[in-house]
Write a protein that holds these residues in place. Structure first.
Motif, PDB file in Angstrom:
ATOM      1  N   UNK A 234     115.219  25.466 -18.134  1.00 18.49           N
ATOM      2  CA  UNK A 234     114.669  26.670 -18.336  1.00 18.49           C
ATOM      3  C   UNK A 234     113.571  26.391 -19.809  1.00 18.49           C
ATOM      4  N   UNK A 235     114.075  25.913 -20.683  1.00 20.34           N
ATOM      5  CA  UNK A 235     113.153  25.513 -21.778  1.00 20.34           C
ATOM      6  C   UNK A 235     111.848  24.747 -21.166  1.00 20.34           C
ATOM      7  N   UNK A 236     112.140  23.625 -20.444  1.00 20.53           N
ATOM      8  CA  UNK A 236     111.311  22.620 -19.999  1.00 20.53           C
ATOM      9  C   UNK A 236     110.212  23.409 -19.100  1.00 20.53           C
TER      10      UNK A 236
ATOM     11  N   UNK B  10     107.377  30.881 -24.447  1.00 27.04           N
ATOM     12  CA  UNK B  10     107.600  29.639 -24.292  1.00 27.04           C
ATOM     13  C   UNK B  10     108.111  28.655 -25.596  1.00 27.04           C
ATOM     14  N   UNK B  11     107.551  29.260 -26.562  1.00 30.63           N
ATOM     15  CA  UNK B  11     108.227  28.577 -27.761  1.00 30.63           C
ATOM     16  C   UNK B  11     107.423  27.582 -28.439  1.00 30.63           C
ATOM     17  N   UNK B  12     106.052  27.594 -28.030  1.00 28.87           N
ATOM     18  CA  UNK B  12     105.129  26.705 -28.315  1.00 28.87           C
ATOM     19  C   UNK B  12     104.511  27.129 -29.727  1.00 28.87           C
TER      20      UNK B  12
ATOM     21  N   UNK C 236     109.746  23.446 -31.803  1.00 27.57           N
ATOM     22  CA  UNK C 236     110.939  23.251 -30.677  1.00 27.57           C
ATOM     23  C   UNK C 236     110.520  22.679 -29.412  1.00 27.57           C
ATOM     24  N   UNK C 237     109.588  23.299 -28.993  1.00 24.93           N
ATOM     25  CA  UNK C 237     108.937  23.012 -27.627  1.00 24.93           C
ATOM     26  C   UNK C 237     108.670  21.756 -27.686  1.00 24.93           C
ATOM     27  N   UNK C 238     107.979  21.365 -28.584  1.00 22.74           N
ATOM     28  CA  UNK C 238     107.292  19.737 -28.656  1.00 22.74           C
ATOM     29  C   UNK C 238     108.663  18.876 -28.561  1.00 22.74           C
ATOM     30  N   UNK C 239     109.901  19.210 -29.367  1.00 24.78           N
ATOM     31  CA  UNK C 239     111.061  18.006 -29.384  1.00 24.78           C
ATOM     32  C   UNK C 239     111.542  18.328 -27.963  1.00 24.78           C
TER      33      UNK C 239
ATOM     34  N   UNK D 167     112.610  14.976 -22.845  1.00 22.52           N
ATOM     35  CA  UNK D 167     112.501  14.959 -21.660  1.00 22.52           C
ATOM     36  C   UNK D 167     111.614  13.559 -21.157  1.00 22.52           C
ATOM     37  N   UNK D 168     110.381  13.390 -22.002  1.00 20.27           N
ATOM     38  CA  UNK D 168     109.581  12.346 -21.437  1.00 20.27           C
ATOM     39  C   UNK D 168     110.007  11.054 -22.064  1.00 20.27           C
TER      40      UNK D 168
END
Length: 114
Positions: free
Chosen positions: A6-8, A58-60, A77-80, A85-86
């Motif tokens: 969900x975060x992704x 979305x946390x950005x 947080x979203x960057x991490x 994932x990447x």
């Protein structure tokens, strides 16, 4: 796993729009007010605020209101989450290309032996 997904999903949905990517790029240089961020875009403020709310959800970004001014800052947080994932995907694909390279090398060796 569902929470991570969900975060992704939220993070990539936010990145899917060029306006939101431009806002993130601008915030990369430092905090900015909503009016500073909205300035370059040819849209009504309520429409622009939808982008800000989605980025915040979305946390950005994080927003903070002082008096009548709402200031936005990046939230890492979203960057991490996206970076993790990447990196995982990169490891998977590097493993696949390494196996393909090994396979191709073994075929070249077999062809030389014939």
């Amino acid at each position: 796993m569902a929470q991570y997904s969900t975060t992704l999903d939220d993070a990539f949905q936010a990145l899917a729009d060029p306006t939101r990517r431009a806002v993130l790029s601008r915030l990369g240089t430092g905090p900015a007010s909503i009016s500073e961020l909205a300035g370059p875009f040819d849209m009504a403020l309520p429409s622009f605020m939808k982008h800000i709310r989605l980025l915040e959800k979305s946390g950005w970004i994080r927003t903070r209101k002082v008096g009548r001014v709402r200031t936005c800052t990046l939230d890492t947080a979203s960057y991490a989450a996206v970076e993790n994932w990447l990196l995982t995907q990169r490891d998977v694909w590097e493993g696949r290309t390494d196996r393909l390279e090994t396979f191709a090398a073994s075929i070249r060796i077999e062809e030389k032996e014939l």
